[in-house]
Design a protein around this motif. Structure first.
Motif, short mmCIF file in Angstrom:
data_model
loop_
_atom_site.label_atom_id
_atom_site.label_comp_id
_atom_site.label_asym_id
_atom_site.label_seq_id
_atom_site.Cartn_x
_atom_site.Cartn_y
_atom_site.Cartn_z
N ALA A 63 0.83 -1.21 0.00
CA ALA A 63 0.00 0.00 0.00
C ALA A 63 0.86 1.26 0.00
CB ALA A 63 -0.92 -0.01 1.22
N ALA A 64 1.90 1.26 0.81
CA ALA A 64 2.74 2.45 0.93
C ALA A 64 3.52 2.72 -0.35
CB ALA A 64 3.70 2.29 2.11
N VAL A 65 4.07 1.67 -0.96
CA VAL A 65 4.83 1.85 -2.19
C VAL A 65 3.92 2.30 -3.33
CG1 VAL A 65 6.23 0.68 -3.94
CG2 VAL A 65 6.67 0.27 -1.51
N GLU A 66 2.71 1.74 -3.37
CA GLU A 66 1.76 2.18 -4.39
C GLU A 66 1.45 3.66 -4.26
OE1 GLU A 66 -1.25 2.60 -7.29
OE2 GLU A 66 0.42 1.22 -7.07
N GLU A 67 1.28 4.12 -3.03
CA GLU A 67 0.95 5.52 -2.80
C GLU A 67 2.08 6.46 -3.20
OE1 GLU A 67 -0.33 6.25 1.17
OE2 GLU A 67 -2.00 4.85 1.08
N GLY A 74 7.97 5.86 -17.02
CA GLY A 74 8.98 4.98 -17.58
C GLY A 74 9.35 3.81 -16.70
N TRP A 75 8.70 3.68 -15.55
CA TRP A 75 9.05 2.62 -14.61
C TRP A 75 7.81 1.89 -14.11
CZ3 TRP A 75 13.88 0.97 -13.22
CH2 TRP A 75 14.95 1.78 -13.63
N THR A 76 7.97 0.60 -13.90
CA THR A 76 6.99 -0.22 -13.19
C THR A 76 7.65 -0.76 -11.92
OG1 THR A 76 5.83 -0.90 -15.19
CG2 THR A 76 5.58 -2.31 -13.25
N VAL A 77 7.05 -0.50 -10.79
CA VAL A 77 7.59 -0.97 -9.51
C VAL A 77 6.80 -2.20 -9.07
CG1 VAL A 77 8.06 -0.41 -7.11
CG2 VAL A 77 8.31 1.35 -8.87
N GLU A 78 7.51 -3.31 -8.92
CA GLU A 78 6.89 -4.54 -8.46
C GLU A 78 7.26 -4.80 -7.00
OE1 GLU A 78 6.64 -7.14 -12.57
OE2 GLU A 78 8.24 -7.58 -11.14
N VAL A 79 6.27 -5.16 -6.20
CA VAL A 79 6.51 -5.55 -4.81
C VAL A 79 6.26 -7.05 -4.71
CG1 VAL A 79 5.77 -5.30 -2.42
CG2 VAL A 79 5.86 -3.30 -3.92
N VAL A 80 7.30 -7.80 -4.32
CA VAL A 80 7.19 -9.26 -4.28
C VAL A 80 7.55 -9.77 -2.90
CG1 VAL A 80 7.72 -9.46 -6.73
CG2 VAL A 80 9.58 -9.60 -5.08
N ALA A 81 6.82 -10.80 -2.46
CA ALA A 81 7.12 -11.44 -1.18
C ALA A 81 8.17 -12.52 -1.38
CB ALA A 81 5.85 -12.05 -0.60
N VAL A 82 9.15 -12.56 -0.48
CA VAL A 82 10.16 -13.63 -0.50
C VAL A 82 10.28 -14.21 0.90
CG1 VAL A 82 11.49 -12.78 -2.47
CG2 VAL A 82 11.98 -11.88 -0.21
N ASP A 83 10.48 -15.51 0.97
CA ASP A 83 10.47 -16.21 2.25
C ASP A 83 11.79 -16.04 3.00
OD1 ASP A 83 9.84 -17.89 4.35
OD2 ASP A 83 10.28 -19.73 3.23
N GLU A 84 11.71 -15.54 4.23
CA GLU A 84 12.92 -15.40 5.03
C GLU A 84 13.32 -16.68 5.75
OE1 GLU A 84 12.17 -12.39 7.95
OE2 GLU A 84 11.39 -13.81 9.40
N GLY A 85 12.39 -17.65 5.84
CA GLY A 85 12.69 -18.91 6.51
C GLY A 85 12.92 -18.73 8.00
N GLU A 86 13.27 -19.82 8.64
CA GLU A 86 13.54 -19.79 10.08
C GLU A 86 15.03 -19.66 10.38
OE1 GLU A 86 11.79 -23.18 11.90
OE2 GLU A 86 9.74 -22.63 11.36
N ALA A 309 8.20 1.96 6.50
CA ALA A 309 9.33 1.49 5.70
C ALA A 309 8.98 1.55 4.21
CB ALA A 309 9.71 0.07 6.10
N GLY A 310 7.77 1.13 3.86
CA GLY A 310 7.33 1.19 2.47
C GLY A 310 7.22 2.62 1.97
N THR A 311 6.76 3.52 2.83
CA THR A 311 6.69 4.93 2.46
C THR A 311 8.07 5.50 2.21
OG1 THR A 311 4.66 5.24 3.75
CG2 THR A 311 5.93 7.22 3.22
N ALA A 312 9.02 5.14 3.08
CA ALA A 312 10.40 5.61 2.90
C ALA A 312 10.97 5.10 1.59
CB ALA A 312 11.26 5.15 4.07
N VAL A 313 10.79 3.81 1.32
CA VAL A 313 11.32 3.23 0.08
C VAL A 313 10.65 3.85 -1.14
CG1 VAL A 313 11.38 1.11 -1.29
CG2 VAL A 313 12.07 1.05 1.11
N GLY A 314 9.33 3.95 -1.10
CA GLY A 314 8.62 4.52 -2.25
C GLY A 314 9.01 5.96 -2.52
N THR A 315 9.17 6.75 -1.46
CA THR A 315 9.58 8.14 -1.61
C THR A 315 10.96 8.24 -2.25
OG1 THR A 315 8.28 8.76 0.33
CG2 THR A 315 9.98 10.31 -0.39
N VAL A 316 11.85 7.37 -1.81
CA VAL A 316 13.21 7.33 -2.38
C VAL A 316 13.17 6.92 -3.85
CG1 VAL A 316 15.33 5.96 -2.34
CG2 VAL A 316 14.49 7.01 -0.24
#
Length: 380
Positions: A63-67, A74-86, A309-316
């Motif tokens: 939600a934050a990155v989309e906002e 000229g850019w498409t931003v993809e947000v993907v989930a990756v498993d951090e494991g135990e 964190a998403g807002t910070a990344v998206g703003t950057v």
């Protein structure tokens, strides 16, 4: 920590696919043909007791990155989930794959092993890494918070620590100073003394001397080889402890929180370490009250900080992607923009200090030098 087991990873990834199909993120329409792609990885657990927290983190980051970065020409931003494991191996494999692709940032790391495994890999390729959960001092300050040295310049965190100063000092004593034997002086605050002692025990250290009689505690501390002395409670008792430690020749670091207030610093020896509570209220953010409703999932322990964190990344990204020719070439520019941020987030004002810690967001460590307290770092 949220222990809700609720929706599984399959439901989470299905929700992610639904968001993408609705045009939330990562969907290439006809107008986007030929657009560059930049990926934001969200490092969260696929299974286990923190699975629900992972769901909240992913939803908040999306939600934050989309906002903030959903409409960069000229850019498409993809947000993907990756498993951090135990364990760290899964996180290392996941972020290595991202780095080899078009990743520009990673948000997450809900367990310590994942953070530690991801840090050197992401830092080696200048990929921005922001954790909404990590509060381990060594991850931003190095092994000794009293002489901080930032290990990874790409690592930041929006986590707002809720740990009490006494517990933070216990971790500093055992992990930072390497003190296996410590002493506790109860100067009138039994609860604070007990909190420190309990944290030391949990971390594998040992309280070898404790009590209200300063002379007795210091004498036993010396006999048992204690290398740290914690003072709880009253400033006058802290002054006595400082004098007694010096007079006895005990080579130990004096630690305190409330006991080191007032004019304690005026006559105390250099090297005492004080911890003070965080300056932020994690529940007082500008959007925290309605954020869960907006996202459609419970925030859990880390959802609000993940949104920031998403807002910070998206703003950057909105600043560093437009002039870049590729995702990999944008990475250094993104890192350069991160320390400049200052915005009102869901958990309060968001900015970062020189170590990548949230300004005001955790326990502050100060060292006494020439009768003045010098802030040397923030825990979480």
């Amino acid at each position: 920590m949220s222990l809700r087991r609720g929706a599984g990873w399959a439901a989470l990834t299905a929700a992610a696919a639904l968001l993408s199909s609705c045009g939330m993120l990562g969907a290439l329409g006809d107008d986007d043909a030929g657009a560059q792609t930049a990926t934001v990885g969200v490092l969260v657990p696929e299974t286990g007791w923190q699975q629900a927290d992972g769901e909240a983190v992913l939803a908040a980051v999306r939600a934050a990155v989309e906002e903030t970065a959903g409409d960069i020409g000229g850019w498409t931003v993809e947000v993907v989930a990756v498993d951090e494991g135990e364990k760290g191996e899964a996180a290392a494999d996941a972020v290595t794959e991202l780095v080899d692709g078009d990743a520009v940032a990673v948000v997450g790391g809900l367990n310590t092993a994942a953070v530690r495994a991801a840090q050197p890999i992401l830092d080696g390729d200048d990929v921005l890494f922001v954790s909404p959960a990590d509060v381990v001092p060594a991850h931003t300050l190095g092994a000794d918070p009293s002489t901080p040295l930032r290990p990874y310049r790409s690592y930041f965190r929006t986590a707002v620590g809720a740990e009490a100063p006494a517990a933070a000092l216990a971790r500093y004593a055992v992990s930072g100073l390497g003190a296996q034997n410590v002493a506790v002086v109860d100067g009138g605050d039994a609860a604070e003394a007990q909190a420190f002692a309990a944290a030391v025990d949990e971390l594998g250290g040992k309280v070898v001397a404790s009590g209200a009689d300063v002379a007795e505690v210091v004498a036993k501390a010396k006999a048992e080889g204690a290398t740290a002395v914690f003072v709880a409670g009253d400033r006058e008792i802290a002054v006595q402890a400082d004098r007694q430690v010096r007079a006895s020749g005990l080579e130990a670091t004096l630690l305190g929180a409330t006991a080191f207030g007032g004019d304690f610093a005026e006559n105390a020896a250099d090297g005492a370490v004080r911890a003070q509570p965080a300056e932020l209220d994690a529940t007082a953010g500008v959007r925290s009250g309605r954020l869960a409703e907006d996202l459609g999932v419970p925030l859990g322990e880390f959802g609000a900080a993940a949104y920031d964190a998403g807002t910070a990344v998206g703003t950057v990204l909105a600043r560093c992607l437009p002039p870049a020719s590729s995702a990999s070439s944008a990475r250094r520019g993104c890192l350069g923009e991160m320390p400049q941020l200052d915005f009102a987030g869901a958990t309060g004002e968001v900015s970062f200090d020189e170590y990548g810690d949230r300004s005001g967001g955790g326990v502050r460590f100060s060292v006494l030098r020439e009768e003045a307290w010098e802030v040397v770092g923030v825990d979480g």
